[in-house]
Write an enzyme that holds these catalytic residues in place. Structure first.
Site, mmCIF file in Angstrom:
data_model
loop_
_atom_site.group_PDB
_atom_site.id
_atom_site.type_symbol
_atom_site.label_atom_id
_atom_site.label_comp_id
_atom_site.label_asym_id
_atom_site.label_seq_id
_atom_site.Cartn_x
_atom_site.Cartn_y
_atom_site.Cartn_z
ATOM 1 N N THR A 248 0.841 -1.217 0.000
ATOM 2 C CA THR A 248 0.000 0.000 0.000
ATOM 3 C C THR A 248 0.871 1.260 0.000
ATOM 4 O O THR A 248 0.497 2.271 -0.591
ATOM 5 C CB THR A 248 -0.967 0.043 1.208
ATOM 6 O OG1 THR A 248 -0.209 -0.073 2.402
ATOM 7 C CG2 THR A 248 -2.008 -1.050 1.142
ATOM 8 N N ARG B 38 -8.870 -5.552 1.888
ATOM 9 C CA ARG B 38 -9.675 -5.568 3.108
ATOM 10 C C ARG B 38 -9.353 -4.467 4.101
ATOM 11 O O ARG B 38 -9.991 -4.374 5.141
ATOM 12 C CB ARG B 38 -9.517 -6.929 3.801
ATOM 13 C CG ARG B 38 -10.105 -8.053 2.984
ATOM 14 C CD ARG B 38 -9.788 -9.409 3.591
ATOM 15 N NE ARG B 38 -10.368 -10.480 2.794
ATOM 16 C CZ ARG B 38 -9.893 -10.898 1.627
ATOM 17 N NH1 ARG B 38 -8.812 -10.334 1.129
ATOM 18 N NH2 ARG B 38 -10.488 -11.860 0.960
ATOM 19 N N GLN C 242 1.215 -13.191 -1.203
ATOM 20 C CA GLN C 242 -0.113 -13.260 -1.814
ATOM 21 C C GLN C 242 -0.237 -12.209 -2.906
ATOM 22 O O GLN C 242 -1.244 -12.130 -3.581
ATOM 23 C CB GLN C 242 -1.181 -12.975 -0.757
ATOM 24 C CG GLN C 242 -1.139 -13.912 0.408
ATOM 25 C CD GLN C 242 -2.233 -13.582 1.403
ATOM 26 O OE1 GLN C 242 -3.340 -14.083 1.336
ATOM 27 N NE2 GLN C 242 -1.923 -12.712 2.322
ATOM 28 N N ASP D 206 1.796 -8.127 -7.626
ATOM 29 C CA ASP D 206 2.315 -6.887 -8.211
ATOM 30 C C ASP D 206 3.775 -6.967 -8.658
ATOM 31 O O ASP D 206 4.288 -6.042 -9.283
ATOM 32 C CB ASP D 206 2.131 -5.726 -7.223
ATOM 33 C CG ASP D 206 2.751 -6.003 -5.844
ATOM 34 O OD1 ASP D 206 3.821 -6.642 -5.787
ATOM 35 O OD2 ASP D 206 2.168 -5.582 -4.829
ATOM 36 N N HIS E 81 -0.519 -16.260 -5.535
ATOM 37 C CA HIS E 81 -1.685 -15.861 -6.326
ATOM 38 C C HIS E 81 -1.313 -15.397 -7.735
ATOM 39 O O HIS E 81 -2.051 -14.647 -8.359
ATOM 40 C CB HIS E 81 -2.486 -14.789 -5.572
ATOM 41 C CG HIS E 81 -3.076 -15.312 -4.293
ATOM 42 N ND1 HIS E 81 -3.493 -14.516 -3.263
ATOM 43 C CD2 HIS E 81 -3.304 -16.590 -3.887
ATOM 44 C CE1 HIS E 81 -3.947 -15.273 -2.278
ATOM 45 N NE2 HIS E 81 -3.846 -16.532 -2.621
ATOM 46 N N CYS F 134 -3.615 -18.338 -22.157
ATOM 47 C CA CYS F 134 -4.867 -18.764 -22.786
ATOM 48 C C CYS F 134 -5.509 -19.806 -21.870
ATOM 49 O O CYS F 134 -4.875 -20.792 -21.499
ATOM 50 C CB CYS F 134 -4.616 -19.368 -24.165
ATOM 51 S SG CYS F 134 -6.111 -20.150 -24.834
ATOM 52 N N ASN G 144 1.325 -5.519 11.159
ATOM 53 C CA ASN G 144 0.121 -5.170 10.403
ATOM 54 C C ASN G 144 -0.535 -3.934 10.986
ATOM 55 O O ASN G 144 -0.377 -3.630 12.150
ATOM 56 C CB ASN G 144 -0.885 -6.335 10.441
ATOM 57 C CG ASN G 144 -1.866 -6.294 9.286
ATOM 58 O OD1 ASN G 144 -1.438 -6.287 8.126
ATOM 59 N ND2 ASN G 144 -3.150 -6.247 9.564
HETATM 60 P P1 NAD Z 1 -5.852 -7.858 2.811
HETATM 61 O O1 NAD Z 1 -6.300 -6.796 1.872
HETATM 62 O O2 NAD Z 1 -6.777 -8.885 3.289
HETATM 63 O O3 NAD Z 1 -5.208 -7.231 4.102
HETATM 64 C C1 NAD Z 1 -4.218 -6.311 4.062
HETATM 65 C C2 NAD Z 1 -3.909 -5.941 5.516
HETATM 66 O O4 NAD Z 1 -2.779 -5.073 5.516
HETATM 67 C C3 NAD Z 1 -5.047 -5.202 6.213
HETATM 68 O O5 NAD Z 1 -5.207 -5.688 7.522
HETATM 69 C C4 NAD Z 1 -4.558 -3.751 6.221
HETATM 70 O O6 NAD Z 1 -5.082 -2.988 7.291
HETATM 71 C C5 NAD Z 1 -3.070 -3.951 6.340
HETATM 72 N N1 NAD Z 1 -2.261 -2.865 5.828
HETATM 73 C C6 NAD Z 1 -2.538 -2.023 4.809
HETATM 74 N N2 NAD Z 1 -1.521 -1.175 4.592
HETATM 75 C C7 NAD Z 1 -0.563 -1.502 5.502
HETATM 76 C C8 NAD Z 1 0.732 -0.994 5.774
HETATM 77 N N3 NAD Z 1 1.252 0.007 5.060
HETATM 78 N N4 NAD Z 1 1.454 -1.557 6.766
HETATM 79 C C9 NAD Z 1 0.937 -2.578 7.507
HETATM 80 N N5 NAD Z 1 -0.296 -3.097 7.290
HETATM 81 C C10 NAD Z 1 -1.024 -2.571 6.286
HETATM 82 O O7 NAD Z 1 -4.624 -8.480 2.101
HETATM 83 P P2 NAD Z 1 -4.339 -9.924 1.965
HETATM 84 O O8 NAD Z 1 -4.612 -10.648 3.240
HETATM 85 O O9 NAD Z 1 -3.032 -9.957 1.366
HETATM 86 O O10 NAD Z 1 -5.453 -10.491 0.917
HETATM 87 C C11 NAD Z 1 -5.886 -9.833 -0.235
HETATM 88 C C12 NAD Z 1 -5.742 -10.704 -1.473
HETATM 89 O O11 NAD Z 1 -5.905 -9.891 -2.610
HETATM 90 C C13 NAD Z 1 -4.377 -11.254 -1.568
HETATM 91 O O12 NAD Z 1 -4.513 -12.603 -1.472
HETATM 92 C C14 NAD Z 1 -3.814 -10.832 -2.926
HETATM 93 O O13 NAD Z 1 -3.840 -11.926 -3.812
HETATM 94 C C15 NAD Z 1 -4.767 -9.851 -3.467
HETATM 95 N N6 NAD Z 1 -4.251 -8.466 -3.575
HETATM 96 C C16 NAD Z 1 -2.986 -8.218 -4.038
HETATM 97 C C17 NAD Z 1 -2.504 -6.919 -4.114
HETATM 98 C C18 NAD Z 1 -1.094 -6.671 -4.594
HETATM 99 O O14 NAD Z 1 -0.566 -7.486 -5.343
HETATM 100 N N7 NAD Z 1 -0.439 -5.597 -4.149
HETATM 101 C C19 NAD Z 1 -3.326 -5.845 -3.758
HETATM 102 C C20 NAD Z 1 -4.639 -6.126 -3.319
HETATM 103 C C21 NAD Z 1 -5.067 -7.442 -3.216
HETATM 104 ZN ZN ZN Z 2 -5.344 -20.897 -26.926
#
Ligand code: NAD
Ligand code: ZN
Length: 266
Positions: A28, A36, A105, A108, A125, A133, A224
């Protein structure tokens, strides 16, 4: 710093191989919204749009997805995103020989962009670097497909079989890429402690990795913003921003061991 920080330093200083488990929260601070968190994507879009069944059934959704990739509005591909100090700190840990692996997970690609080699990252992921394809499994670099979109194909199809194509990111309802979970388990087996960063630890089967390690008695450090589903299992929980806490923690753990970062050309 807090007592929790001191506890985490003590725990991880005694560990020779640390497993990093990362979620959307580590990215982020690079400008990519999580799902979430309080400003997460789920507060703005319908999670159902991220299901494979809807992607297959709805050509407009596919056209919108390609348009968004082209405009850099989806993470990865053409978005101008850069790793942040949290990603770089994990590279320091790896260079010092103290990282058992990074199970992420995220799709990016920022762990790679920061400098972790393929062998050190398990992208549970998938990723946005490639397109596949869904019928014949042919693959192309995403950039190649985006050039076709730019040239006017609103919804590019497979050149060989005409099948629907999609970035190699795992949507809800899809299997994880073959072999990646196995690689993640191998990394976990080599670790004597786990640090989970920026994840609610609520997405399965990914969350099983830190869960199993903690259940087997290995220390689990959670960094977190906000609660996670495994706070009760954690040896220590640090509330704070990954991009601030993680570099401070890793600097403390490595102390003089920290290898100098190579200078990156501007
Ligand atoms: P999540 O969105 O469920 O949770 C992210 C957690 O990180 C939250 O609790 C949030 O409050 C916390 N958070 C946000 N910014 C933060 C920071 N700077 N420092 C510390 N904590 C912070 O994420 P998840 O559990 O990884 O699940 C979401 C799914 O969606 C993943 O499985 C992934 O595949 C996908 N996803 C990927 C990306 C990416 O690639 N950057 C972005 C969004 C979602
Ligand atoms: Zn094909």
């Amino acid at each position: 710093m807090s007592d929790a920080f001191g506890d985490a330093v003590r725990i991880l200083s005694g560990s020779s191989r640390i497993l990093a488990f990362t979620g959307a929260g580590i990215s982020t601070e690079s400008g990519i919204p999580d799902f979430r968190g309080p400003d997460g994507l789920w507060t703005k879009v319908d999670p159902e749009d991220f299901t494979i069944s809807r992607y297959l059934a709805n050509p407009e959704l596919r056209r919108r997805g390609w348009r968004m990739h082209l405009e850099g509005r989806l993470w990865g591909a053409r978005a101008q995103i850069e790793p942040n100090p949290g990603h770089h700190a994990l590279v320091d840990l790896w260079r010092a020989g103290r990282l058992a692996g990074c199970v992420t997970q995220n799709i990016d690609g920022l762990h790679h962009k920061a400098g972790l080699p393929d062998a050190a990252v398990a992208e549970l992921h998938g990723n946005v670097r490639e397109v596949r394809c869904l019928d014949c499994d042919e693959r192309w670099p995403t950039e190649e497909v985006l050039q076709r979109v730019e040239a006017g194909e609103e919804e590019p199809r497979c050149g060989s079989c005409g099948g629907i194509v999609k970035t190699m990111t795992v949507m809800f309802g899809e299997e994880l890429p073959s072999g990646v979970l196995e690689r993640a388990w191998v990394m976990a087996a080599a670790a004597d402690a786990v640090v989970a960063i920026g994840s609610t630890l609520g997405v399965w089967p990914a969350a099983e990795i830190p869960f199993a390690a903690a259940k087997q008695g290995r220390p689990l450090v959670i960094i977190n913003r906000g609660a996670t589903e495994m706070d009760g299992l954690a040896s220590v929980r640090i509330e704070g921003a990954a991009g601030v806490v993680l570099p401070a923690l890793i600097d403390e753990i490595l102390g003089n061991e920290r290898p100098p970062r190579p200078t990156v050309p501007a």
